[in-house]
Design an enzyme around this catalytic site. Structure first.
Site, PDB file in Angstrom:
ATOM      1  N   LYS A  98       3.058 -15.115   2.419  1.00 33.22           N
ATOM      2  CA  LYS A  98       3.277 -15.850   1.168  1.00 33.22           C
ATOM      3  C   LYS A  98       4.782 -16.117   1.080  1.00 33.22           C
ATOM      4  O   LYS A  98       5.472 -15.703   0.132  1.00 33.22           O
ATOM      5  CB  LYS A  98       2.741 -15.013  -0.016  1.00 33.22           C
ATOM      6  CG  LYS A  98       2.747 -15.723  -1.356  1.00 33.22           C
ATOM      7  CD  LYS A  98       1.744 -16.861  -1.472  1.00 33.22           C
ATOM      8  CE  LYS A  98       1.866 -17.555  -2.817  1.00 33.22           C
ATOM      9  NZ  LYS A  98       1.078 -18.811  -2.885  1.00 33.22           N
ATOM     10  N   ASP A 113      -6.564  -6.903   3.975  1.00 33.21           N
ATOM     11  CA  ASP A 113      -7.680  -6.252   3.282  1.00 33.21           C
ATOM     12  C   ASP A 113      -8.552  -7.309   2.611  1.00 33.21           C
ATOM     13  O   ASP A 113      -9.778  -7.313   2.759  1.00 33.21           O
ATOM     14  CB  ASP A 113      -7.129  -5.277   2.235  1.00 33.21           C
ATOM     15  CG  ASP A 113      -8.239  -4.595   1.458  1.00 33.21           C
ATOM     16  OD1 ASP A 113      -9.206  -4.133   2.099  1.00 33.21           O
ATOM     17  OD2 ASP A 113      -8.154  -4.551   0.217  1.00 33.21           O
ATOM     18  N   ASP A 130     -12.590  -8.980   3.938  1.00 31.82           N
ATOM     19  CA  ASP A 130     -13.828  -8.999   3.143  1.00 31.82           C
ATOM     20  C   ASP A 130     -14.353 -10.425   3.078  1.00 31.82           C
ATOM     21  O   ASP A 130     -15.555 -10.668   3.183  1.00 31.82           O
ATOM     22  CB  ASP A 130     -13.584  -8.488   1.708  1.00 31.82           C
ATOM     23  CG  ASP A 130     -13.803  -6.983   1.588  1.00 31.82           C
ATOM     24  OD1 ASP A 130     -13.591  -6.273   2.594  1.00 31.82           O
ATOM     25  OD2 ASP A 130     -14.187  -6.516   0.502  1.00 31.82           O
ATOM     26  N   TYR A 189       0.820  -1.213   0.000  1.00 31.54           N
ATOM     27  CA  TYR A 189       0.000   0.000   0.000  1.00 31.54           C
ATOM     28  C   TYR A 189       0.859   1.270   0.000  1.00 31.54           C
ATOM     29  O   TYR A 189       0.403   2.318  -0.431  1.00 31.54           O
ATOM     30  CB  TYR A 189      -0.898   0.037   1.242  1.00 31.54           C
ATOM     31  CG  TYR A 189      -2.237  -0.641   1.080  1.00 31.54           C
ATOM     32  CD1 TYR A 189      -2.323  -1.987   0.744  1.00 31.54           C
ATOM     33  CD2 TYR A 189      -3.416   0.069   1.264  1.00 31.54           C
ATOM     34  CE1 TYR A 189      -3.536  -2.611   0.610  1.00 31.54           C
ATOM     35  CE2 TYR A 189      -4.648  -0.551   1.134  1.00 31.54           C
ATOM     36  CZ  TYR A 189      -4.705  -1.889   0.802  1.00 31.54           C
ATOM     37  OH  TYR A 189      -5.924  -2.495   0.672  1.00 31.54           O
TER      38      TYR A 189
HETATM   39  C1  IPM Z   1     -10.480  -1.110   3.870  1.00 29.60           C
HETATM   40  C2  IPM Z   1     -10.686  -0.482   2.527  1.00 29.60           C
HETATM   41  C3  IPM Z   1      -9.523   0.447   2.208  1.00 29.60           C
HETATM   42  C4  IPM Z   1      -8.270  -0.399   2.172  1.00 29.60           C
HETATM   43  C5  IPM Z   1      -9.680   1.267   0.920  1.00 29.60           C
HETATM   44  C6  IPM Z   1     -10.916   2.118   0.946  1.00 29.60           C
HETATM   45  C7  IPM Z   1      -8.464   2.101   0.645  1.00 29.60           C
HETATM   46  O1  IPM Z   1     -10.863  -1.458   1.559  1.00 29.60           O
HETATM   47  O2  IPM Z   1     -10.336  -0.377   4.862  1.00 29.60           O
HETATM   48  O3  IPM Z   1     -10.473  -2.345   3.952  1.00 29.60           O
HETATM   49  O4  IPM Z   1      -7.949  -1.007   1.142  1.00 29.60           O
HETATM   50  O5  IPM Z   1      -7.581  -0.455   3.193  1.00 29.60           O
HETATM   51 MG    MG Z   2     -11.052  -3.418   2.344  1.00 25.98          MG
END
Ligand code: IPM
Ligand code: MG
Length: 368
Positions: free
Chosen positions: A191, A247, A251, A141
């Protein structure tokens, strides 16, 4: 004493869920005699439109001066042009980096009443109680160089993944300390069969693990971890991982809870606030959901549970934090749902239900 909470509504459903979180904090303040000074500032796409930057200086200043920060969401199709010089996400990433919020805590514990809302079989979900500790200010990032260039007449894009030992060490310590207060197990996800960064990660985590002989350590490759999150989600306690992997995996993990709208997060670092507690940033893990923005139907639970984390970690108000969590549990148990969970309640009605239960929960607390 006066506690300062900086509010960052952001874009899309951000302002709707933030209003829900704010009203819960106001309700807590009324009921408990605490004074929360809350002021809203621009971040993300709305800040780009108003000021030409995703993280205006006064926003950053207000965050630096706050005891805690509550954020809605940033981003949206309006700002998605891949050639744009400024992007809403830069606001959030800039904030995390500027405040050195290196550890992102994302708890996942499916409510028994929501097991059917997940596509996974409920017997897989019953035992799930995990916490992802995502490294938040390093990795791909933020690595340099990051650029677009022309190579042999062809467009090329470059991102860089870097980790230093100290970056890995500090977030690993956080994960092991948290595991001690939970079920005593850390799963470190990397990884290491491919990436140099991951080999440093694994080596460093192994060293830190030696300082916590009472905590069990397991190392998994991220591809396998993604699979095990679905095949044996109940086997995890603390999952420690790098920025990008965290990240993606969170999800995925949100599916266990029935909706992405349910999950909360706390981003913590070393800097402390006026109370001597971490100056944290609290936000739901979901995005700005442009498809439902402005309809008043967003699930506010992720944000409201983020306020519970804020009360706990940055303000030291454990009783109030638990009261908020119990009120959310009770509301779900009573069958109240927003459309993402198959219900019909608006953001505001669900929030009102939670506040009503909070009233009862608080009364129960004070009655002992
Ligand atoms: C999260 C989001 C952010 C990230 C985005 C909005 C930059 O997906 O907080 O998980 O990737 O960290
Ligand atoms: Mg995210």
């Amino acid at each position: 004493m006066k506690t300062v909470i900086t509010l960052l509504p952001g874009d899309g459903i951000g302002p709707e869920v933030l209003a829900a979180g704010r009203s819960v904090l106001e309700f807590i303040a009324q009921g408990s005699g605490h004074t929360f000074e809350m002021q809203e500032f621009l971040i993300g796409g709305c800040a780009i439109n108003a000021r030409g930057t995703a993280l205006p200086a006064d926003t950053l200043e207000a965050c630096r001066n706050a005891d805690a920060i509550l954020l809605g969401a940033v981003g949206g199709p309006e700002w998605d042009d891949p050639t744009a010089a400024v992007r809403p996400e830069q606001g959030l990433l800039g904030l995390r980096k500027n405040l050195d919020l290196y550890a992102n805590l994302r708890p996942v514990k499916p409510h028994p009443g929501l097991l059917d809302a997940s596509p996974l079989r409920s017997e897989l979900l019953k035992e799930v109680d995990l916490l992802v500790v995502r490294e938040l200010t390093g990795g791909i990032y933020f690595g340099e160089p990051r650029q677009r260039l022309l190579l042999n007449g062809e467009e090329q894009a470059v991102d860089t993944m870097t980790y230093t030992e100290s970056e890995v060490r500090r977030v690993a310590h956080m994960a092991f300390q948290l595991a001690r207060q939970r079920q005593g197990k850390v799963t470190s996800v990397d990884k290491a069969n491919v990436l140099e960064c991951s080999r440093l990660w694994r080596q460093t985590v192994t060293k830190v693990a030696a300082e916590y002989p009472d905590v069990a350590i397991e190392h998994l490759l991220v591809d396998a971890a993604a699979m095990y999150l679905l095949t044996r989600p109940g086997s995890f306690d603390v999952i420690l991982t790098a920025n990008l992997f965290g990240d993606i995996l969170t999800d995925e993990a949100s599916v266990l809870s029935g909706s992405m709208g349910n999950l909360a997060s706390a981003s913590l670092g070393e800097t402390v606030n006026s109370l001597g507690k971490p100056r944290g940033l609290y936000e739901p893990i979901h995005g700005s959901a442009p498809d439902i923005a402005g309809k008043g139907i967003a699930n506010p639970i992720g944000t409201i549970l983020s306020t519970a984390m804020l009360l706990r970690h940055s303000l030291g108000l454990e009783t109030e934090a638990q009261a908020v969590e119990e009120a959310v549990q009770a509301t779900i148990s009573n069958g109240h749902r927003t459309p993402d969970l198959g219900g019909e309640l608006s953001t505001r009605s669900l929030t009102d239900e939670i506040k009503q239960n909070l009233d009862l929960a608080q009364a129960a607390v004070s009655e002992g």
